[in-house]
Design a protein around this motif. Sequence first.
Motif, PDB file in Angstrom:
ATOM      1  N   SER A 281       0.824  -1.207   0.000  1.00 35.56           N
ATOM      2  CA  SER A 281       0.000   0.000   0.000  1.00 35.56           C
ATOM      3  C   SER A 281       0.859   1.259   0.000  1.00 35.56           C
ATOM      4  CB  SER A 281      -0.914   0.010   1.239  1.00 35.56           C
ATOM      5  OG  SER A 281      -0.139  -0.052   2.427  1.00 35.56           O
ATOM      6  N   ASP A 282       2.102   1.137   0.484  1.00 32.76           N
ATOM      7  CA  ASP A 282       3.030   2.265   0.461  1.00 32.76           C
ATOM      8  C   ASP A 282       3.746   2.326  -0.894  1.00 32.76           C
ATOM      9  OD1 ASP A 282       2.404   2.959   3.031  1.00 32.76           O
ATOM     10  OD2 ASP A 282       4.004   1.762   3.917  1.00 32.76           O
ATOM     11  N   SER A 337      14.841   9.539   7.396  1.00 32.99           N
ATOM     12  CA  SER A 337      13.441   9.851   7.089  1.00 32.99           C
ATOM     13  C   SER A 337      13.322  11.332   6.773  1.00 32.99           C
ATOM     14  CB  SER A 337      12.532   9.489   8.271  1.00 32.99           C
ATOM     15  OG  SER A 337      11.203   9.848   8.012  1.00 32.99           O
ATOM     16  N   ILE A 351       4.187  13.763   2.512  1.00 29.55           N
ATOM     17  CA  ILE A 351       4.657  12.410   2.232  1.00 29.55           C
ATOM     18  C   ILE A 351       5.960  12.189   2.984  1.00 29.55           C
ATOM     19  CG2 ILE A 351       5.475  10.837   0.452  1.00 29.55           C
ATOM     20  CD1 ILE A 351       3.662  12.223  -1.515  1.00 29.55           C
ATOM     21  N   VAL A 371      10.740   4.291   0.805  1.00 32.26           N
ATOM     22  CA  VAL A 371       9.359   3.875   1.067  1.00 32.26           C
ATOM     23  C   VAL A 371       8.561   5.130   1.393  1.00 32.26           C
ATOM     24  CG1 VAL A 371       7.827   2.471   2.498  1.00 32.26           C
ATOM     25  CG2 VAL A 371      10.107   1.627   1.906  1.00 32.26           C
ATOM     26  N   SER A 373       5.030   7.177   2.330  1.00 34.19           N
ATOM     27  CA  SER A 373       3.757   7.038   3.035  1.00 34.19           C
ATOM     28  C   SER A 373       3.080   8.397   3.116  1.00 34.19           C
ATOM     29  CB  SER A 373       3.969   6.489   4.450  1.00 34.19           C
ATOM     30  OG  SER A 373       4.686   5.276   4.421  1.00 34.19           O
ATOM     31  N   ASP A 374       1.770   8.406   2.940  1.00 29.00           N
ATOM     32  CA  ASP A 374       0.976   9.627   3.083  1.00 29.00           C
ATOM     33  C   ASP A 374       0.709   9.863   4.568  1.00 29.00           C
ATOM     34  OD1 ASP A 374      -0.779  11.721   3.061  1.00 29.00           O
ATOM     35  OD2 ASP A 374      -2.195  10.839   1.636  1.00 29.00           O
ATOM     36  N   VAL A 375       1.343  10.885   5.120  1.00 31.11           N
ATOM     37  CA  VAL A 375       1.209  11.177   6.553  1.00 31.11           C
ATOM     38  C   VAL A 375       0.467  12.487   6.774  1.00 31.11           C
ATOM     39  CG1 VAL A 375       3.268   9.875   7.187  1.00 31.11           C
ATOM     40  CG2 VAL A 375       3.487  12.292   6.559  1.00 31.11           C
TER      41      VAL A 375
END
Length: 615
Positions: A281-282, A337, A351, A371, A373-375
């Motif tokens: 999903s990521d 990150s 993101i 990787v 991810s929508d944060v």
Amino acid sequence: MHKIGFFRSIQLKFILIYILLLLVAVQVIGSYFATKLEKELITNFKSSVNDRIELMSYNLEQVFKKERPETPEDSQNPEMPTLEQEVQSVIDDIDTKDFTTLQVVNSQGKVLGTNDTLNYDIVGKKSTEDIVQYALGGSDQDKTFYDPQIDSRVLVKAVHINDKNGDVAGAIYMVVSLKSVYDQLQNISEIFLKASILAIIISAILGILVARTITKPIKEMRRQAQTIARGDFSQNVNIYGTDEIGQLAVSFNDMNDRLRHTYAIVEEEQRKLTSVLENMSDGVIATDVNGIVTLMNEPAAILLGKSPEDCKGRYLLDIVEMNKEQLHVATMADHGSVIFDFGDEENDLLIRAKFSTVLDEDEDTAAYILVLSDVTEQEKIEAERREFVSNVSHELRTPLTTMRSYIEALTDGAWQDESIAPRFLQVTQNETERMIRMVNDLLQLSKMDSRDYKLEQERVDFIAFFHEVIDRFEMNVPEHISFSRELPPQRMFVWIDRDKMIQVLDNVISNAIKYSPDGGKIYFRAIKQKHRILASVEDEGMGIPYDKVDKVFERFYRADKARSRKLGGTGLGLAISKELVEAHQGDIWAKSREGKGTTVFIALPLMGRDRGAGK
């Protein structure tokens, strides 16, 4: 390698296989053709029989519907034919060439006519056939079986006949031979067989010619396979003999012995990686050591709003639109990150990219894996949490600071001053009560957030309920403010918790009173809109700026902070109201213009007739 003879060559095998496949195809096609043809011929035959039966049934129904005397002596017309004569006449008029037996019986099962000229004695006797009895009961039936007496399959059928009242007056019983159908099928099958034999002979001749053209490229493939066996990759082949294909298979398998193990491992790892990337999903992006994108899965493309094909071969920082002169992929990988802001004026999009490094056999960096991810929602919730904690701290600190100042003054001797001490104590008490109200509101909001509360809903006439709430405020409204009610006379029922909805209206009306100027007027309205009721409270206060109207329902928001605190507001009333209205499947919003006042709208679903009737 020695030369291969014709009887051991692939040419002969190819011809045999070709003929066998053709035989199988002919057999399958023949079986299918015969089955379909038999079904079609029988269907057409039955259709022809049914057409004749329908015509005969219609004529017989006309015969049965005629008025006849009960005995011949009662007839005024001596020449009038009897029922049996008319029935026999109808039978004689029908083409019964294929009918082995054709009988017409009355409702008692008595035979009235038959096409069997050699067996007229059966007329007047009762039919004993079970199928006739079913037809007389109104259930037409038919069946097909083999009759050894005539050495053919026959169709047996019985059809009921109605009289003028719609009752069963009799039945038609028939036995029809299917010999003509199967004779026709046999003739067609013989023609098909002869054509198939001719096709096989021609195909065998063509097979010989085709096999010779195939053998030459196969020999060339064998020579090429020997070259591939020295180190190139190819597939496994099966060894069935010593012909050209067998020799080619040996060459492929010599090569395959060296590559099978390595290829299996690589293929398995590739499938695992592909499956993981497709089902994640990521988003995932892979780059080389220089930051050039080599792989991007679909979720990453969706998050970035870019096509994977367009991104491959481009520099990563160009894709995320960062200044590559100020930052390098290796620098971001060291941080582990990084959050990228892809938002615009209308939508927020944050993101988070988590970097990992891929090392080669020398422990040097070979590639980078990101990787994504929508944060956005996570960061928004965290920001709201920080803002909420800050607001709570600020709102509690203000009354505590005030109380501390007054208590210190009292401690320093102001308690002895009879004119000052009561006023200081009153302020302290007011601030204490405001903190208690604030804590109670926070507890109520906490229960709502955790769904730790239950609505005690009941059927309520909202117009009467609205009047009751307004009446309570009108008794204590300040003299400089007036109320105007524009409520319809009809009853409108809603399914609500009275106490919770009173709390909502109290908050809205209290705010309208607080912010109304001297001589101001508050308007109360309610209208019906399809499946809901829309109530509104309008004041003539100072209004709210257009860009801050939606914020009035946020926690601790105040349009006029100084005035709200002065009037004892906690900044949580409308936030609680919004939660309560939405718990009733309703909606609450505001419209305002600076200097013109504010209108708060409350929409609640009306009760359906079924629910309302049951309460």
